[in-house]
Write a protein that holds these residues in place. Structure first.
Motif, short mmCIF file in Angstrom:
data_model
loop_
_atom_site.label_atom_id
_atom_site.label_comp_id
_atom_site.label_asym_id
_atom_site.label_seq_id
_atom_site.Cartn_x
_atom_site.Cartn_y
_atom_site.Cartn_z
N UNK A 22 -9.78 3.16 -7.01
CA UNK A 22 -11.22 3.22 -6.80
C UNK A 22 -11.96 3.31 -8.13
N UNK A 23 -11.42 4.09 -9.05
CA UNK A 23 -12.03 4.16 -10.38
C UNK A 23 -11.99 2.81 -11.08
N UNK A 24 -10.86 2.13 -10.96
CA UNK A 24 -10.75 0.81 -11.59
C UNK A 24 -11.71 -0.19 -10.96
N UNK A 25 -11.75 -0.24 -9.61
CA UNK A 25 -12.61 -1.21 -8.94
C UNK A 25 -14.08 -0.94 -9.21
N UNK A 26 -14.43 0.34 -9.36
CA UNK A 26 -15.84 0.68 -9.63
C UNK A 26 -16.28 0.20 -11.01
N UNK A 27 -15.33 0.02 -11.92
CA UNK A 27 -15.70 -0.34 -13.29
C UNK A 27 -15.00 -1.61 -13.76
N UNK A 43 -7.21 5.25 -13.21
CA UNK A 43 -6.64 4.62 -14.38
C UNK A 43 -6.85 3.12 -14.18
N UNK A 44 -6.88 2.39 -15.28
CA UNK A 44 -6.97 0.93 -15.23
C UNK A 44 -5.79 0.36 -16.01
N UNK A 45 -5.78 -0.96 -16.17
CA UNK A 45 -4.66 -1.59 -16.83
C UNK A 45 -3.53 -1.86 -15.85
N UNK A 46 -2.66 -2.80 -16.19
CA UNK A 46 -1.56 -3.15 -15.28
C UNK A 46 -0.66 -1.96 -15.00
N UNK A 47 -0.37 -1.16 -16.01
CA UNK A 47 0.49 0.01 -15.80
C UNK A 47 -0.23 1.09 -15.00
N UNK A 48 -1.56 1.23 -15.20
CA UNK A 48 -2.30 2.21 -14.41
C UNK A 48 -2.32 1.86 -12.94
N UNK A 49 -2.50 0.56 -12.65
CA UNK A 49 -2.49 0.12 -11.26
C UNK A 49 -1.11 0.30 -10.64
N UNK A 50 -0.07 0.01 -11.42
CA UNK A 50 1.28 0.19 -10.90
C UNK A 50 1.60 1.67 -10.70
N UNK A 80 -4.76 -7.28 -2.61
CA UNK A 80 -3.95 -6.94 -1.44
C UNK A 80 -2.65 -6.25 -1.83
N UNK A 81 -2.29 -6.31 -3.09
CA UNK A 81 -1.05 -5.70 -3.56
C UNK A 81 -1.25 -4.27 -4.04
N UNK A 82 -2.49 -3.81 -4.05
CA UNK A 82 -2.76 -2.49 -4.62
C UNK A 82 -3.35 -1.58 -3.54
N UNK A 83 -3.12 -0.27 -3.66
CA UNK A 83 -3.66 0.69 -2.68
C UNK A 83 -5.14 0.99 -2.96
N UNK A 84 -6.02 0.31 -2.27
CA UNK A 84 -7.44 0.35 -2.60
C UNK A 84 -8.08 1.73 -2.44
N UNK A 85 -7.55 2.59 -1.59
CA UNK A 85 -8.17 3.89 -1.37
C UNK A 85 -7.69 4.95 -2.35
N UNK A 86 -6.71 4.65 -3.18
CA UNK A 86 -6.24 5.64 -4.13
C UNK A 86 -7.30 5.86 -5.21
N UNK A 87 -7.49 7.11 -5.67
CA UNK A 87 -8.53 7.38 -6.67
C UNK A 87 -8.41 6.54 -7.93
N UNK A 88 -7.19 6.29 -8.40
CA UNK A 88 -7.02 5.46 -9.59
C UNK A 88 -7.62 4.07 -9.36
#
Length: 819
Positions: free
Chosen positions: A75-80, A643-650, A65-73
């Motif tokens: 979506x890439x993270x959630x997919x993998x 992007x993934x990782x805590x910094x990628x999500x931020x 809920x703290x992250x923008x789920x529709x952003x491409x970064x």
């Protein structure tokens, strides 16, 4: 908005015999001709919603809920994310030995207990837990006969000197110093990936409960003084935020006490003050009950909304109470006074609440779930204020009225009908000049702003503030500006733990991962490994990147190890068999470097911090590399996905916040302009009403720069809320002024009348709102304190801007106009 065109009370009969109960609008008749039913219905609703809030409302927070789920970064993270364990929601638990090093047998016994308890904690992804006691953490060495390896913790470890020496050697061979073992060998780390749902309950992971279990573990471990525990990660951060919310009740009580004191000092009437406070508190109960009934939860961000609803309720309640007091002061019966105040001010209050709602509603467009929840819960709060403060409060006051002294004081400053306003505006009839009260002297000076000299000076000063504020606001950063968790204060336990980890470990918790996506077995190809290695090299050149890690690093080291460690073999071989062997060996010690079918491979950059400028540089470098090298691969053999990782999500969150900031400001001002135009039906009046809001918004951005506050999820709503609520001042003042001007009253006198009718309450509203949110500055949660400071600034400056800039701008745009 329809406003009062004559002083309150002069059109109200003094007793019930002269009042026709069939008069007024349909809504007024439905409310006041059935007062008892309205009160009983409100009591019943209050009891039901209070029970609902008490039984179903809960505090919670979710990583997603703290992250923008529709952003491409994202979506890439959630997919993998199932293939990228440890690069999303994970904890890092460091156990330190304050009296020695990690080779102390007593320390190792303590570490084993911590590992076992964490491993069995619900919500932990056990297969990917890393620590010295995890069998998946292994060492490898090259011998004359080939590779040899095993778990870092010897199978027969018993704390003896021989076993300890073997452990020391295994740690050196595993190359985990700086990652799982502190650089000074006085601490070691557990890396604990978390699941989204608790496998035992099939419910969403309860981060508050998890945080409490970790605190209990910390207390037990530190009880003997043999070890210290340091915990960082999203789940612990949110747990600490929720723990800090236990003080919310204290701040709510403090805000209520401050608001009650301000209202009482204005009215000196205990009963009406108590009713205003009670109705505002009822609004909060209704809001929380509706939030629970609709299945929403309170999180560390939306918990602030009840404070705002309470403060807004008090301010609008004060307007209604002021009108009733003035009517009663001129001899009207309390029921008649309540009906006439309702008749005159209901539409005005409804319009003002709609303006408040605009500030909340525009937040729904932001693609972050916690912000949308905040917008919805706040909109519910504003909706219930229509019932509790615009309807219930006048009905209750029609029963109890106000004290005689309060009623007399309410009309003391308003000259009788027909008296010239040549006497200083607001000066009581017959009161000698020089004996004016504080408000009266203030209003006398404020009239000067309608004259050319003061109007010109005010406009020029405002333009100077606007330009200066804009120059400073250009340095406003998007994202975090501080080390650690900026949501908490620098001396919080979490930030002290984060500082400890940063000092003693080479690999920070701020990881930015680029996902290399290939067909099955594609990550083993020479071309893919070389491209991943080039990406890692490009990221290493970015300021703020400590080091990088990828399968290419592991394959290079294993290839050299297979050739007696010769430096010339520290490379990526073209021979596929060599690469396959290298990947096989890498999967033993580093299974998170690629997935099982070798179609997903992260290139991880460990950052020195997660400040906004650091993330911007890393994103620019990674995105530039991805676009260039994706274009060079027409066969679609590999794709570089951010992007993934805590910094990628931020980083993704910062991008969304940057876009939402501009979008939100555009929407809130567009909505306010439309609302003002419908209300005033004059573009000139719209300019007069909106310009003070613009100046305050720019100055607020400059204040954020001065205080070192960046635009992020926590501060994003501030400007929208400040504009939506701040326009109330203009609605109350300017509508009365325009009504007077349309009746042929000159500008100076029209503004003087507006001040007399609503000026005191406008100032009171500004002070009450600011005082209500200023108490947040005491919160241990830093973003709450930041929001309190910024909102208090906007409420005060919007009020000052309204009473000073409206007359000055009116001199140039509305002077002598019946618009």
């Amino acid at each position: 908005m329809h406003a009062v065109t004559a002083p309150p009370g002069r059109d109200a009969p003094g007793d019930l015999a002269g009042f026709d109960p069939r008069s007024g609008s349909l809504l007024e008749r439905a409310v006041f001709n059935h007062r008892l039913m309205v009160v009983l219905a409100c009591v019943l609703v209050t009891l039901l919603l209070a029970a609902m809030a008490a039984s179903k409302l809960r505090f919670a927070a979710s990583f997603e809920k703290m992250i923008p789920r529709s952003h491409p970064f994202i979506q890439n993270y959630l997919a993998h994310k199932d293939e990228l364990r440890g690069l999303g929601n994970a904890l890092r638990i460091v156990v330190a030995n304050p009296k020695g090093d990690i080779f102390d047998p007593a320390y190792q016994a303590t570490l084993k207990k911590v590992h076992d308890e964490v491993f069995l904690t619900p919500g932990v992804d056990r297969a990917w837990v890393k620590s010295l006691w995890a069998p998946g953490v292994r060492w490898t060495e090259v011998t004359e006969e080939g590779f040899r390896g095993g778990p870092v913790m010897p199978d027969n470890y018993d704390g003896s000197a021989a076993a300890t020496e073997q452990l020391r050697g295994n740690i050196a061979r595993a190359g985990i110093v700086g990652s799982l073992v502190g650089n000074d060998f006085k601490s070691s780390m557990l890396v604990v990936p978390l699941l989204d749902t608790d496998p035992t309950t099939r419910q969403r992971l309860d981060v508050q409960q998890l945080s409490q279990r970790l605190e209990q573990l910390r207390q037990r471990t530190e009880a003997g003084g043999q070890a210290s525990v340091h915990i960082i990660g999203f789940a612990k951060l949110v747990g600490d935020l929720i723990e800090g919310l236990r003080q919310v009740a204290l701040y709510f009580a403090l805000a209520a006490a401050v608001a009650a004191a301000i209202i009482w000092l204005y009215t000196r009437c205990l009963r009406s003050t108590a009713l205003v406070m009670a109705c505002s508190f009822i609004a909060v109960v209704w809001q929380l009950g509706l939030v629970a009934a609709l299945g929403f939860e309170l999180d560390p961000y939306s918990i602030l909304v009840p404070f705002l609803v309470f403060a807004i309720g008090v301010s609008h309640g004060a307007q209604k109470m002021n009108g009733i007091m003035q009517d009663i002061g001129r001899g009207a019966h309390r029921l008649v006074a309540a009906r006439f105040t309702f008749r005159r001010l209901f539409l005005a209050g409804l319009t003002a609440l709609l303006a408040d709602a605009v500030g909340f509603a525009v937040l729904v467009v932001i693609d972050i779930a916690v912000i949308r929840d905040l917008a919805i819960t706040a909109s519910l709060g504003v909706a219930v204020l229509i019932f509790t403060n615009l309807i219930l409060l006048p009905v209750l006051l029609s029963y109890v009225g106000v004290s005689a002294g309060a009623a007399a004081r309410a009309v003391a400053a308003d000259p009788p009908a027909g008296q010239s306003t040549g006497q200083s505006a607001g000066q009581p009839a017959g009161q000698p000049a020089g004996q004016l009260g504080g408000f009266d002297r203030l209003f006398e000076h404020l009239q000067s702003f309608t004259r050319r000299r003061w109007a010109t000076a005010t406009v020029l000063a405002s333009a100077g503030l606007l330009l200066g504020g804009y120059a400073v606001s250009t340095r406003l950063a998007i994202g975090d500006l501080d080390l650690g968790a900026p949501e908490l204060r620098a001396d919080s336990r979490y930030n002290r733990d984060n500082a400890f980890v940063t000092r003693h470990y080479s690999l920070s918790s701020d990881s930015f991962a680029v996902i290399v996506k290939t067909p099955n077995e594609g990550c083993l190809k020479y071309e893919t490994l070389v491209e991943a290695d080039r990406l890692a090299w490009a990221l290493q050149q970015v300021p703020g990147v400590q080091t990088t890690l990828s399968l290419a690093n592991a394959v290079r080291q294993i290839t050299a190890g297979s050739n007696e460690g010769a430096p010339k073999w520290l490379t990526i071989a073209r021979n596929q068999d060599v690469l396959n062997y290298g990947a096989q060996q890498a999967s033993v010690n580093n299974p998170d470097l690629f997935n099982t079918d070798c179609s997903v491979m992260p290139v991880i950059a460990y950052l020195a911090d997660h400040r906004a400028d650091t993330l911007d540089r890393v994103v620019a470098a990674a995105d530039g590399f991805a676009k260039a090298h994706d274009a060079q691969d027409p066969g679609n053999e590999r794709r570089f996905l951010l992007a993934a990782g805590s910094a990628g999500i931020e980083a993704a969150t910062n991008i969304v916040v940057r876009q939402a900031w501009v979008q939100m400001l555009g929407l809130v001002y567009a909505a306010v302009i439309v609302l003002c135009f419908i209300t005033f039906r004059s573009w000139r009046a719209v300019v007069v009403a909106v310009v003070p809001l613009v100046v305050t918004s720019v100055l607020c951005e400059a204040l954020m720069v001065a205080l070192g506050i960046g635009v992020k999820v926590a501060t994003l709503p501030v400007i929208a809320l400040g504009v939506g609520i701040g326009v109330d001042y203009a609605l109350y003042l300017l509508s009365v002024q325009l009504a007077q001007q349309r009746a042929g009253v000159p500008l100076t006198e029209a503004y003087a009348n507006a001040l007399r009718f609503t000026g005191k309450v406008v100032v009171l509203v500004g002070i009450t709102l600011a005082a209500g949110v200023a108490t947040w500055a005491l919160s241990p949660i830093k973003f709450q304190a930041d929001m309190g400071i910024l909102l208090a600034f906007m409420f005060v400056w919007n009020m000052i801007g309204a009473v000073v800039m409206i007359p000055a701008l009116s001199h140039f745009l509305l002077r002598g106009r019946g618009e």
